[in-house]
Design a protein around this motif. Structure first.
Motif, mmCIF file in Angstrom:
data_model
loop_
_atom_site.group_PDB
_atom_site.id
_atom_site.type_symbol
_atom_site.label_atom_id
_atom_site.label_comp_id
_atom_site.label_asym_id
_atom_site.label_seq_id
_atom_site.Cartn_x
_atom_site.Cartn_y
_atom_site.Cartn_z
ATOM 1 N N ILE A 1 0.833 -1.203 0.000
ATOM 2 C CA ILE A 1 0.000 0.000 0.000
ATOM 3 C C ILE A 1 0.867 1.252 0.000
ATOM 4 O O ILE A 1 0.500 2.277 -0.593
ATOM 5 N N SER A 2 2.036 1.169 0.646
ATOM 6 C CA SER A 2 2.916 2.327 0.666
ATOM 7 C C SER A 2 3.278 2.740 -0.748
ATOM 8 O O SER A 2 3.333 3.933 -1.065
ATOM 9 N N SER A 3 3.509 1.748 -1.612
ATOM 10 C CA SER A 3 3.788 2.060 -3.022
ATOM 11 C C SER A 3 2.586 2.723 -3.671
ATOM 12 O O SER A 3 2.731 3.690 -4.427
ATOM 13 N N ALA A 4 1.398 2.210 -3.363
ATOM 14 C CA ALA A 4 0.184 2.792 -3.939
ATOM 15 C C ALA A 4 -0.048 4.210 -3.430
ATOM 16 O O ALA A 4 -0.392 5.113 -4.207
ATOM 17 N N ILE A 5 0.140 4.405 -2.118
ATOM 18 C CA ILE A 5 -0.062 5.731 -1.535
ATOM 19 C C ILE A 5 0.927 6.732 -2.130
ATOM 20 O O ILE A 5 0.576 7.858 -2.496
ATOM 21 N N VAL A 6 2.180 6.308 -2.227
ATOM 22 C CA VAL A 6 3.200 7.182 -2.816
ATOM 23 C C VAL A 6 2.815 7.563 -4.241
ATOM 24 O O VAL A 6 2.911 8.731 -4.634
ATOM 25 N N MET A 7 2.361 6.585 -5.019
ATOM 26 C CA MET A 7 1.999 6.860 -6.413
ATOM 27 C C MET A 7 0.810 7.806 -6.517
ATOM 28 O O MET A 7 0.794 8.727 -7.342
ATOM 29 N N ILE A 8 -0.201 7.590 -5.689
ATOM 30 C CA ILE A 8 -1.386 8.444 -5.731
ATOM 31 C C ILE A 8 -1.022 9.883 -5.365
ATOM 32 O O ILE A 8 -1.398 10.838 -6.054
ATOM 33 N N VAL A 9 -0.268 10.036 -4.272
ATOM 34 C CA VAL A 9 0.129 11.375 -3.822
ATOM 35 C C VAL A 9 1.027 12.046 -4.853
ATOM 36 O O VAL A 9 0.833 13.215 -5.216
ATOM 37 N N PHE A 10 2.017 11.305 -5.344
ATOM 38 C CA PHE A 10 2.931 11.876 -6.327
ATOM 39 C C PHE A 10 2.199 12.238 -7.624
ATOM 40 O O PHE A 10 2.483 13.270 -8.241
ATOM 41 N N ASN A 11 1.267 11.376 -8.048
ATOM 42 C CA ASN A 11 0.502 11.685 -9.258
ATOM 43 C C ASN A 11 -0.273 12.993 -9.101
ATOM 44 O O ASN A 11 -0.314 13.825 -10.016
ATOM 45 N N MET A 12 -0.896 13.173 -7.943
ATOM 46 C CA MET A 12 -1.650 14.404 -7.686
ATOM 47 C C MET A 12 -0.739 15.633 -7.753
ATOM 48 O O MET A 12 -1.072 16.645 -8.394
ATOM 49 N N ILE A 13 0.411 15.539 -7.110
ATOM 50 C CA ILE A 13 1.334 16.674 -7.066
ATOM 51 C C ILE A 13 1.929 16.953 -8.443
ATOM 52 O O ILE A 13 1.993 18.101 -8.899
ATOM 53 N N ILE A 14 2.350 15.870 -9.128
ATOM 54 C CA ILE A 14 3.011 16.039 -10.423
ATOM 55 C C ILE A 14 2.034 16.497 -11.498
ATOM 56 O O ILE A 14 2.406 17.260 -12.399
#
Length: 438
Positions: free
Chosen positions: A242-255
Motif C-alpha cells: 500500500i505504501s507504493s500505492a499511496i506514494v503513487m497516488i500522492v505523487f501523481n496528484m502533485i506532479i
C-alpha cells in the motif's frame, strides 16, 4: 531447513524468493514498456494512474499469504498438522472474501475510481478499461500470492520461483502479441497481466494438489482466532504494498499540478522501476521469513540473528550496485520508455532516477526489519514501520517538499520518509532485541 549451514539456507531461500519477486514486479514493468511503445505518453499516464490498484490487490494477496504462511511455518516446525491445516483453510476463506470484494469494485466502480485517481478526459477510458479487467482478475492475483507463500514455506522455494518467472515471461510475450499484432491497446496489456498469475497457479499445482504437502483444506467453519492472527502477521506486507500505492497516488496528484500528463508519464517510468528494485528487498525479506520463523518455532535464537545479519549485509551490497547502475545509465533507461522522444519527459525522468533512488539503503532496511519482526510474531513494531513509511510520513513530506522545491522536492520526499522510518526502526530493534526472540 537444518541439514545445511545457515548461510547456505539463506542463499537458497533468498535467491529463489528474489527471482520470484522480480518476476512478479515485471508484470507491470512489461506493461509499462509495451504501453509506452505501442500507445505513447497518454497510455503511460493512464497505466500509472491505475497501478496503485494493482498494489492494493497484490498487497492483499501478500498479507494473506505471508500472514498465513508465517504461522504455518511455526506450526510445521512444531509438528502441529491440525493447526497448519486450520491456518491454511482460514487463509483460503479470506482469499475468497477479498477476491469477491475487488471483483465487485471492478464491475461497479472502475470509472469512479479512475476519476478519483486523477484521470482526465484524454486518459479516462484507458484507465477505466485497465482497472475493470485488472480487478476482475483479482482472484488469480490473490490466490497466486497465497499459494506462492505456502509452497515456498513448505520447503519448495524453487517451484515458487519457477512459477513466478514463468508467469512473468507469459506476460512479456503476450503483452507484445496483444498490443502489437492484435492491436488491442490497453485491453491487451491488462489481459496479458491478468492471465500471468493463472500460469503460476497451474505450475505450482503438483505441489498444492499433491499428497506430500503439509497444508490441506479442511471442512471447518471460519475461525476468528486464526483469521485475526493471519491479518495481524500479514498486515505489514499489505502496508508495504500500500505504501507504493499511496506514494503513487500522492505523487501523481502533485506532479499533475506541476508538470501535467507528461510529468506523470515520467514518474511512471520511475515508479515502475521502483517496483522491480524494491522487489530485491522484498525477496530477501520473504526469503528469510520461513527460516527465521522455523528457528523461532524451534527456539534457536542464534540462527535468527544470523539470518538477519545475512539479509542486511546482502541489502547493503545490492543497494550500492543498483544505485550505481541507475545513476550511470539514467539516460538510456529513460529513453527506453520514451517512444515519442519527448524532451520534457526525458529530462524529468533522468533527474528523478538519480534523486528518487537515493532511498535504496533506507527502504531496504525498513522492508527487511519489518519482515523480521513479523517472522518472530512481533506484529506491533512491524506495523509501526509499515505505517510510518506508507502513510504517516510520506504524505506530509511530499506536499511540503513539493511546495518548497517543486519537482526536486517530489523526488527527495521518498528518501526523506524512508530515512526517518529507518531511524525509528533502528530504535525499535534496540528496544526489542533484549526481549525474548526480538
Amino acid at each position: 531447513m537444518t541439514k545445511t549451514t545457515p548461510f547456505v539456507e539463506f542463499i537458497r531461500y533468498s535467491f529463489f524468493s528474489i527471482m520470484g519477486m522480480i518476476a512478479i514486479s515485471c508484470y507491470i514493468l512489461a506493461d509499462t514498456f509495451f504501453v509506452a511503445q505501442g500507445i505513447g505518453t497518454n497510455g503511460l499516464a493512464a497505466l500509472n494512474l491505475a497501478i496503485p490498484v494493482y498494489d492494493f490487490i497484490h498487497g492483499t494477496g501478500l498479507m494473506l499469504g505471508m500472514g498465513g504462511a508465517t504461522k504455518f511455518t511455526i506450526l510445521k516446525s512444531q509438528n502441529n498438522k491440525k493447526g497448519a491445516d486450520q491456518i491454511f483453510t482460514n487463509t483460503v476463506y479470506l482469499g475468497v472474501f477479498f477476491s469477491l470484494l475487488f471483483m465487485a469494485g471492478g464491475v461497479f466502480f472502475a470509472g469512479r475510481i479512475s476519476t478519483i485517481l486523477g484521470a482526465n478526459q484524454k486518459i479516462w477510458q484507458m484507465t477505466t478499461t485497465y482497472l475493470k479487467v485488472l480487478m476482475l482478475f483479482s482472484p488469480a492475483f490473490i490466490f497466486n500470492d497465497i499459494i506462492l507463500c505456502f509452497v515456498r514455506n513448505d520447503s519448495n522455494p524453487k517451484l515458487s520461483m519457477i512459477a513466478t518467472v514463468s508467469g512473468s515471461l507469459f506476460n512479456v510475450v503476450f503483452d507484445y502479441i496483444f498490443i502489437f499484432p492484435c492491436g488491442m491497446g490497453m485491453l491487451g496489456a491488462v489481459l496479458a497481466t491478468g492471465f500471468s498469475p493463472v500460469v503460476g497457479l497451474i505450475i505450482m499445482s503438483p505441489h498444492w494438489l499433491g499428497k506430500k504437502r503439509w497444508f490441506h483444506m479442511k471442512r471447518l467453519l471460519p475461525d476468528t482466532a486464526s483469521i485475526r492472527m493471519n491479518l495481524s502477521l500479514g498486515f505489514p506486507s499489505l502496508l508495504a504494498q500500500i505504501s507504493s500505492a499511496i506514494v503513487m497516488i500522492v505523487f501523481n496528484m502533485i506532479i499533475l499540478r506541476l508538470e501535467g500528463n507528461t510529468g506523470v508519464a515520467a514518474y511512471g517510468i520511475i515508479a515502475n522501476l521502483s517496483l522491480v528494485v524494491l522487489s530485491f528487498y522484498t525477496g530477501i525479506s520473504q526469503g528469510i521469513q520461513p527460516l527465521v520463523s522455523d528457528a523461532y518455532g524451534k527456539l534457536e535464537q542464534k540462527r535468527i540473528v544470523q539470518f538477519l545479519r545475512y539479509a542486511m549485509g546482502s541489502m547493503l551490497v545490492l543497494s550500492a550496485a543498483i544505485y550505481l547502475i541507475l545513476f550511470v545509465f539514467a539516460d538510456p533507461i529513460a529513453s527506453a520508455f520514451n517512444s515519442e522522444n519527448n524532451a520534457t519527459l526525458h529530462t524529468i525522468a533522468v533527474t528523478g532516477l538519480r534523486l528518487y533512488f537515493t532511498s535504496l539503503v533506507f527502504a531496504g532496511f525498513n522492508i527487511i526489519l519489518s519482515m523480521y519482526f513479523t517472522s518472530v510474531e512481533k506484529a506491533f513494531p512491524a506495523q509501526i514501520i509499515s505505517f510510518l513509511r506508507g502513510l504517516i510520513l510520506i504524505i506530509p513530506i511530499a506536499f511540503l517538499f513539493a511546495r518548497l522545491w517543486e519537482m526536486t522536492g517530489v523526488w527527495m520526499s521518498f528518501p526523506a520518509a524512508e530515512f526517518v522510518t529507518a531511524v525509528i526502526g533502528a530504535g525499535l530493534y534496540v528496544k526489542y532485541k533484549n526481549r525474548k526472540w526480538a
